[in-house]
Motif scaffolding. Structure first.
Motif, PDB file in Angstrom:
ATOM      1  N   HIS A  84       0.846  -1.197   0.000  1.00  0.00           N
ATOM      2  CA  HIS A  84       0.000   0.000   0.000  1.00  0.00           C
ATOM      3  C   HIS A  84       0.885   1.252   0.000  1.00  0.00           C
ATOM      4  CE1 HIS A  84      -3.682   2.252   1.594  1.00  0.00           C
ATOM      5  NE2 HIS A  84      -2.705   3.107   1.820  1.00  0.00           N
ATOM      6  N   GLU A  85       1.862   1.275   0.886  1.00  0.00           N
ATOM      7  CA  GLU A  85       2.749   2.436   0.976  1.00  0.00           C
ATOM      8  C   GLU A  85       3.657   2.552  -0.241  1.00  0.00           C
ATOM      9  OE1 GLU A  85       2.121   4.730   3.125  1.00  0.00           O
ATOM     10  OE2 GLU A  85       0.638   3.449   4.102  1.00  0.00           O
ATOM     11  N   ILE A  86       4.059   1.419  -0.799  1.00  0.00           N
ATOM     12  CA  ILE A  86       4.897   1.443  -2.000  1.00  0.00           C
ATOM     13  C   ILE A  86       4.134   2.070  -3.165  1.00  0.00           C
ATOM     14  CG2 ILE A  86       6.128   0.014  -3.696  1.00  0.00           C
ATOM     15  CD1 ILE A  86       7.498   0.268  -0.917  1.00  0.00           C
ATOM     16  N   LEU A  87       2.832   1.761  -3.280  1.00  0.00           N
ATOM     17  CA  LEU A  87       2.033   2.386  -4.343  1.00  0.00           C
ATOM     18  C   LEU A  87       1.954   3.894  -4.158  1.00  0.00           C
ATOM     19  CD1 LEU A  87      -0.911  -0.106  -5.025  1.00  0.00           C
ATOM     20  CD2 LEU A  87       1.081   0.362  -6.450  1.00  0.00           C
ATOM     21  N   MET A 125      -5.243   7.939  -3.277  1.00  0.00           N
ATOM     22  CA  MET A 125      -6.275   6.922  -3.506  1.00  0.00           C
ATOM     23  C   MET A 125      -5.795   5.661  -4.222  1.00  0.00           C
ATOM     24  SD  MET A 125      -8.947   7.973  -2.030  1.00  0.00           S
ATOM     25  CE  MET A 125     -10.073   6.754  -2.669  1.00  0.00           C
ATOM     26  N   LEU A 126      -4.656   5.703  -4.885  1.00  0.00           N
ATOM     27  CA  LEU A 126      -4.215   4.569  -5.698  1.00  0.00           C
ATOM     28  C   LEU A 126      -4.209   3.237  -4.936  1.00  0.00           C
ATOM     29  CD1 LEU A 126      -3.161   3.397  -8.361  1.00  0.00           C
ATOM     30  CD2 LEU A 126      -0.846   4.063  -7.632  1.00  0.00           C
ATOM     31  N   PRO A 127      -3.564   3.123  -3.774  1.00  0.00           N
ATOM     32  CA  PRO A 127      -3.551   1.814  -3.098  1.00  0.00           C
ATOM     33  C   PRO A 127      -4.930   1.353  -2.652  1.00  0.00           C
ATOM     34  CG  PRO A 127      -1.999   3.348  -2.066  1.00  0.00           C
ATOM     35  CD  PRO A 127      -2.784   4.129  -3.063  1.00  0.00           C
ATOM     36  N   ALA A 155      -9.159  -3.849   3.427  1.00  0.00           N
ATOM     37  CA  ALA A 155      -8.162  -2.951   2.821  1.00  0.00           C
ATOM     38  C   ALA A 155      -8.725  -1.550   2.593  1.00  0.00           C
ATOM     39  CB  ALA A 155      -7.642  -3.542   1.521  1.00  0.00           C
ATOM     40  N   ILE A 156     -10.008  -1.446   2.278  1.00  0.00           N
ATOM     41  CA  ILE A 156     -10.608  -0.113   2.113  1.00  0.00           C
ATOM     42  C   ILE A 156     -10.478   0.681   3.406  1.00  0.00           C
ATOM     43  CG2 ILE A 156     -12.809   1.115   1.872  1.00  0.00           C
ATOM     44  CD1 ILE A 156     -13.581  -0.938  -0.274  1.00  0.00           C
ATOM     45  N   THR A 157     -10.707   0.030   4.531  1.00  0.00           N
ATOM     46  CA  THR A 157     -10.652   0.742   5.804  1.00  0.00           C
ATOM     47  C   THR A 157      -9.227   1.134   6.175  1.00  0.00           C
ATOM     48  OG1 THR A 157     -10.440  -1.247   7.187  1.00  0.00           O
ATOM     49  CG2 THR A 157     -12.660  -0.551   6.598  1.00  0.00           C
ATOM     50  N   GLY A 161      -6.726   7.204   6.653  1.00  0.00           N
ATOM     51  CA  GLY A 161      -5.916   8.423   6.693  1.00  0.00           C
ATOM     52  C   GLY A 161      -5.792   9.066   5.323  1.00  0.00           C
ATOM     53  N   ASP A 162      -5.774   8.245   4.286  1.00  0.00           N
ATOM     54  CA  ASP A 162      -5.704   8.757   2.915  1.00  0.00           C
ATOM     55  C   ASP A 162      -6.975   9.519   2.559  1.00  0.00           C
ATOM     56  OD1 ASP A 162      -3.249   7.444   2.626  1.00  0.00           O
ATOM     57  OD2 ASP A 162      -4.229   5.611   1.947  1.00  0.00           O
ATOM     58  N   TYR A 163      -8.131   8.996   3.005  1.00  0.00           N
ATOM     59  CA  TYR A 163      -9.396   9.680   2.705  1.00  0.00           C
ATOM     60  C   TYR A 163      -9.436  11.038   3.390  1.00  0.00           C
ATOM     61  CZ  TYR A 163     -10.413   4.766   1.764  1.00  0.00           C
ATOM     62  OH  TYR A 163     -10.346   3.465   1.340  1.00  0.00           O
ATOM     63  N   LEU A 164      -8.841  11.120   4.571  1.00  0.00           N
ATOM     64  CA  LEU A 164      -8.758  12.386   5.286  1.00  0.00           C
ATOM     65  C   LEU A 164      -7.938  13.396   4.464  1.00  0.00           C
ATOM     66  CD1 LEU A 164      -9.761  13.464   8.004  1.00  0.00           C
ATOM     67  CD2 LEU A 164      -7.609  12.719   9.013  1.00  0.00           C
ATOM     68  N   ASN A 165      -6.808  12.946   3.891  1.00  0.00           N
ATOM     69  CA  ASN A 165      -5.989  13.818   3.042  1.00  0.00           C
ATOM     70  C   ASN A 165      -6.766  14.291   1.818  1.00  0.00           C
ATOM     71  OD1 ASN A 165      -3.698  13.709   4.636  1.00  0.00           O
ATOM     72  ND2 ASN A 165      -2.853  11.952   3.571  1.00  0.00           N
ATOM     73  N   VAL A 166      -7.505  13.376   1.200  1.00  0.00           N
ATOM     74  CA  VAL A 166      -8.297  13.733   0.015  1.00  0.00           C
ATOM     75  C   VAL A 166      -9.372  14.747   0.383  1.00  0.00           C
ATOM     76  CG1 VAL A 166      -9.947  12.837  -1.679  1.00  0.00           C
ATOM     77  CG2 VAL A 166      -7.835  11.590  -1.218  1.00  0.00           C
TER      78      VAL A 166
END
Length: 197
Positions: A84-87, A125-127, A155-157, A161-166
């Motif tokens: 996930h982080e690599i993506l 959002m990519l990962p 995995a969606i959950t 933190g990414d959704y917060l950034n978006v």
């Protein structure tokens, strides 16, 4: 992109990579510590677990949620943490730094380069699309793929933190703005005409 693995984050924001301040840059209105981000992200994740279970139960009652394959898939989602982080990292052009923070249940990357709002959202959002939305959708369509459904559900959950950034990018960045990370914070600014990134 050059990835640097930095190990366990020591909870000292001053130890994180910092970018030179941009002229007239505005900090995102966001939590001021990694601990607060973790609490909010974990709350979002719990809500998502419940919300995403509703279509599963509506379509298949409890048959899939109580299947062994579903829970194997959920367990397999843990194996996607580093990928996930690599993506995320692959969406950067310059140096990017990977940290772990297992005490707060987080792994994260930081890169200090500037990027457009569109690229920032894509990177965030990519990962979640690859490891979450895609397997979840396939699992809903094909109930024999309960492993994929469980994988996607969990995995969606993990991208809370990414959704917060978006959310912050969509609600705070004006049209034409660019963003960059510095420490645990993100900033936006309006680039000058001659700026190439």
């Amino acid at each position: 992109m050059k990835l640097h693995y930095k190990g366990t984050y020591d909870l000292n924001p001053d130890s994180l990579p910092a970018a030179p301040a941009k002229k007239d840059a505005v900090p995102f209105k966001e939590p001021d510590s990694i601990e607060k981000i973790a609490w909010i992200a974990n709350g979002i994740a719990l809500v998502l677990l419940v919300v995403l279970a509703i279509p599963i139960v509506a379509l298949y009652k409890t048959r899939l949620i109580f299947s062994i394959g579903f829970w194997i898939g959920g367990g397999l989602s843990l194996l996607t943490c580093f990928p996930h982080e690599i993506l995320h990292a692959l969406c950067f052009k310059d140096d990017v730094y990977l940290y772990t923070n297992l005490r707060q249940g987080m792994l994260f990357v930081i890169g200090t380069e500037t990027m457009s709002k569109r690229r920032f959202i894509f990177m965030s959002m990519l990962p979640n699309r690859v490891f979450g939305v895609l397997p979840y959708g396939l699992g809903l369509l094909f109930p024999s793929c309960s492993v994929l459904l469980g994988l996607g559900w969990c995995a969606i959950t993990m991208g809370a933190g990414d959704y917060l950034n978006v959310f912050h990018a969509l609600t705070q960045m004006p049209k034409g703005a660019k963003t960059y990370m510095s420490g645990i914070h993100s900033w936006w600014f309006i680039p000058e005409e001659n700026e190439d990134r």
